[in-house]
Design a protein around this motif. Sequence first.
Motif, PDB file in Angstrom:
ATOM      1  N   GLY A   1       6.411  -5.155  -3.169  1.00  0.00           N
ATOM      2  CA  GLY A   1       4.965  -5.352  -3.125  1.00  0.00           C
ATOM      3  C   GLY A   1       4.658  -6.755  -2.643  1.00  0.00           C
ATOM      4  N   LEU A   2       3.971  -6.868  -1.520  1.00  0.00           N
ATOM      5  CA  LEU A   2       3.556  -8.199  -1.062  1.00  0.00           C
ATOM      6  C   LEU A   2       2.051  -8.278  -1.247  1.00  0.00           C
ATOM      7  CD1 LEU A   2       5.937  -8.488   1.990  1.00  0.00           C
ATOM      8  CD2 LEU A   2       6.138  -9.667  -0.181  1.00  0.00           C
ATOM      9  N   GLN A   3       1.280  -8.293  -0.125  1.00  0.00           N
ATOM     10  CA  GLN A   3      -0.170  -8.374  -0.369  1.00  0.00           C
ATOM     11  C   GLN A   3      -0.795  -7.033  -0.729  1.00  0.00           C
ATOM     12  OE1 GLN A   3       1.016  -9.109   2.850  1.00  0.00           O
ATOM     13  NE2 GLN A   3      -0.569  -8.809   4.365  1.00  0.00           N
ATOM     14  N   GLY A   4      -0.045  -5.928  -0.539  1.00  0.00           N
ATOM     15  CA  GLY A   4      -0.590  -4.613  -0.877  1.00  0.00           C
ATOM     16  C   GLY A   4      -1.543  -4.095   0.192  1.00  0.00           C
ATOM     17  N   CYS A   5      -1.994  -2.869   0.009  1.00  0.00           N
ATOM     18  CA  CYS A   5      -2.893  -2.222   0.971  1.00  0.00           C
ATOM     19  C   CYS A   5      -4.074  -1.627   0.208  1.00  0.00           C
ATOM     20  CB  CYS A   5      -2.169  -1.086   1.692  1.00  0.00           C
ATOM     21  SG  CYS A   5      -0.715  -1.600   2.611  1.00  0.00           S
ATOM     22  N   SER A   6      -5.092  -1.194   0.970  1.00  0.00           N
ATOM     23  CA  SER A   6      -6.234  -0.516   0.346  1.00  0.00           C
ATOM     24  C   SER A   6      -5.910   0.972   0.199  1.00  0.00           C
ATOM     25  CB  SER A   6      -7.468  -0.689   1.226  1.00  0.00           C
ATOM     26  OG  SER A   6      -7.267   0.021   2.439  1.00  0.00           O
ATOM     27  N   ASP A   7      -6.707   1.682  -0.588  1.00  0.00           N
ATOM     28  CA  ASP A   7      -6.482   3.124  -0.736  1.00  0.00           C
ATOM     29  C   ASP A   7      -6.649   3.856   0.600  1.00  0.00           C
ATOM     30  OD1 ASP A   7      -5.698   3.284  -3.401  1.00  0.00           O
ATOM     31  OD2 ASP A   7      -7.773   3.201  -4.117  1.00  0.00           O
ATOM     32  N   VAL A   8      -7.560   3.367   1.438  1.00  0.00           N
ATOM     33  CA  VAL A   8      -7.735   4.001   2.756  1.00  0.00           C
ATOM     34  C   VAL A   8      -6.450   3.846   3.575  1.00  0.00           C
ATOM     35  CG1 VAL A   8      -8.963   3.787   4.964  1.00  0.00           C
ATOM     36  CG2 VAL A   8     -10.237   3.753   2.810  1.00  0.00           C
ATOM     37  N   GLN A   9      -5.860   2.672   3.524  1.00  0.00           N
ATOM     38  CA  GLN A   9      -4.602   2.455   4.258  1.00  0.00           C
ATOM     39  C   GLN A   9      -3.479   3.319   3.685  1.00  0.00           C
ATOM     40  OE1 GLN A   9      -4.568  -1.828   3.809  1.00  0.00           O
ATOM     41  NE2 GLN A   9      -5.306  -2.146   5.909  1.00  0.00           N
ATOM     42  N   TYR A  10      -3.448   3.463   2.356  1.00  0.00           N
ATOM     43  CA  TYR A  10      -2.415   4.328   1.748  1.00  0.00           C
ATOM     44  C   TYR A  10      -2.614   5.790   2.164  1.00  0.00           C
ATOM     45  CZ  TYR A  10      -0.933   0.476  -1.326  1.00  0.00           C
ATOM     46  OH  TYR A  10      -0.456  -0.700  -1.835  1.00  0.00           O
ATOM     47  N   LYS A  11      -3.870   6.202   2.261  1.00  0.00           N
ATOM     48  CA  LYS A  11      -4.156   7.583   2.691  1.00  0.00           C
ATOM     49  C   LYS A  11      -3.640   7.798   4.121  1.00  0.00           C
ATOM     50  CE  LYS A  11      -8.229   9.915   4.470  1.00  0.00           C
ATOM     51  NZ  LYS A  11      -9.650   9.717   4.769  1.00  0.00           N
ATOM     52  N   ASN A  12      -3.870   6.811   4.973  1.00  0.00           N
ATOM     53  CA  ASN A  12      -3.411   6.886   6.365  1.00  0.00           C
ATOM     54  C   ASN A  12      -1.873   6.881   6.414  1.00  0.00           C
ATOM     55  OD1 ASN A  12      -3.349   6.814   9.148  1.00  0.00           O
ATOM     56  ND2 ASN A  12      -4.565   4.964   9.370  1.00  0.00           N
ATOM     57  N   HIS A  13      -1.263   5.989   5.651  1.00  0.00           N
ATOM     58  CA  HIS A  13       0.214   5.882   5.562  1.00  0.00           C
ATOM     59  C   HIS A  13       0.812   7.224   5.126  1.00  0.00           C
ATOM     60  CE1 HIS A  13       4.058   4.783   3.775  1.00  0.00           C
ATOM     61  NE2 HIS A  13       3.590   4.518   2.571  1.00  0.00           N
ATOM     62  N   PHE A  14       0.279   7.797   4.076  1.00  0.00           N
ATOM     63  CA  PHE A  14       0.791   9.078   3.569  1.00  0.00           C
ATOM     64  C   PHE A  14       0.624  10.178   4.623  1.00  0.00           C
ATOM     65  CE2 PHE A  14       0.294  13.045   1.062  1.00  0.00           C
ATOM     66  CZ  PHE A  14       1.531  13.039   0.438  1.00  0.00           C
ATOM     67  N   SER A  15      -0.529  10.178   5.279  1.00  0.00           N
ATOM     68  CA  SER A  15      -0.799  11.214   6.297  1.00  0.00           C
ATOM     69  C   SER A  15       0.177  11.090   7.461  1.00  0.00           C
ATOM     70  CB  SER A  15      -2.226  11.087   6.835  1.00  0.00           C
ATOM     71  OG  SER A  15      -3.157  11.182   5.789  1.00  0.00           O
ATOM     72  N   MET A  16       0.454   9.847   7.881  1.00  0.00           N
ATOM     73  CA  MET A  16       1.380   9.655   9.008  1.00  0.00           C
ATOM     74  C   MET A  16       2.779  10.118   8.634  1.00  0.00           C
ATOM     75  SD  MET A  16       0.329   6.129  10.948  1.00  0.00           S
ATOM     76  CE  MET A  16       0.027   5.013   9.591  1.00  0.00           C
ATOM     77  N   TRP A  17       3.255   9.711   7.470  1.00  0.00           N
ATOM     78  CA  TRP A  17       4.624  10.096   7.051  1.00  0.00           C
ATOM     79  C   TRP A  17       4.731  11.625   6.963  1.00  0.00           C
ATOM     80  CZ3 TRP A  17       4.381   5.279   7.880  1.00  0.00           C
ATOM     81  CH2 TRP A  17       5.374   4.374   7.566  1.00  0.00           C
ATOM     82  N   ALA A  18       3.677  12.221   6.397  1.00  0.00           N
ATOM     83  CA  ALA A  18       3.689  13.684   6.246  1.00  0.00           C
ATOM     84  C   ALA A  18       3.658  14.354   7.617  1.00  0.00           C
ATOM     85  CB  ALA A  18       2.493  14.128   5.405  1.00  0.00           C
TER      86      ALA A  18
END
Length: 376
Positions: free
Chosen positions: A227-244
């Motif tokens: 964990g460094l600066q972390g991300c927003s929930d919107v960024q996590y949603k995008n990250h999860f969608s891309m990986w999926a």
Amino acid sequence: MVKLTPPMGWNSWNTFGPNINEQVIFETADAMVEKGLLEKGYEYLVIDDCWSLKERDSNERLVPDPEKFPHGMKAVADYVHSKGLKFGMYSCAGNLTCAGYPGSFEHEFIDAETFAEWGVDFLKYDYCYHSPIIPGKYLYRRMGIALENCGRDILFSACSWGVDETHEWIKNTGASMWRSTGDIFDTWESIKDLMRQQEKLLPFNGVGCFNDMDMLVVGMHGKGNVGLQGCSDVQYKNHFSMWAFMGSPLMIGCDIRNMSKETLDILTNEEIIRINQDPVCRQPMKHVGVWGGDDLLFYSKLLAGGDIAIGLFNLGGGPVQARLNLDELGLPFSTGKTLELHELWTGEVSSVKNAILIKDIQPYDCAVLRAKVVDL
Ligand code: GLA
């Protein structure tokens, strides 16, 4: 072992790093069931590096650190299995693991037997401190053979970070998934970087041996080992969608015992998971959406049964929109067909004339659509 869809689970490294112990693992196993993650497909609970003593015993066996795991690994495996989960562990093709614990080099068979005795179902196999002389393909093949001969079905998860042209040889080693990227960190730059690295390697992904884009940082918010600066929930949603969407294994990395509702909602979006777990795992086709810039990724992928998944991923800090003519998807007017669109985060349903229009995708956000082919 042959795995027909990308493996899903949780791994200790992103949050806990070296600070793992029996209690953390038991509580995580409980949480995987109680929070409904197992039900959604997250079945592997994997202990990463730093679980053993620094020396092997007099029989050359690896020894779990008695302070971290006072009842041994069989007891941990039994507990994990009692919850209906599968149990994963970690070793390395080198003399030492990345954190300096004993690796499996020249101990492949005895270690595979030990893992089998403990009841291990998944082995993540790293690449630090490996021989400079023996090519990686032989090092991974050794462990592949040892696992196939150990008397237990153990999923082999290779972790050589895509170096030494891993994509050319990894499928021959027995691996069911392989790390196609470097290590993830809990920053938007890291997520973007891994996504860019992955784009070139997509043709190598597929049923039987999946490209692993590394464990998810969804929900970490800057806490924990990576964990460094972390991300927003919107960024996590995008990250999860891309990986999926890219067909990567989905290994959760946050502390699921204490995750927020937003995190749980992202990780358990059934329709996004369904795209990831599509039985044929075809690779996405890249599109250049009119009005898209460098920070816009636009992909479609043909799913089993004939639906088409469409993903628009905004990597940048400004709003974007995109337009895609149906003929670029393989559906020109002459086919007499068009699409009905279902947005998988908002639930919105819409129809299409001759082009798909995706408007107002906010900074770092995404749109993921499941399109059904219908008559014009
Ligand atoms: C490497 C791997 C990570 C993690 C650490 C453990 O960096 O790529 O995923 O397993 O080692 O030391």
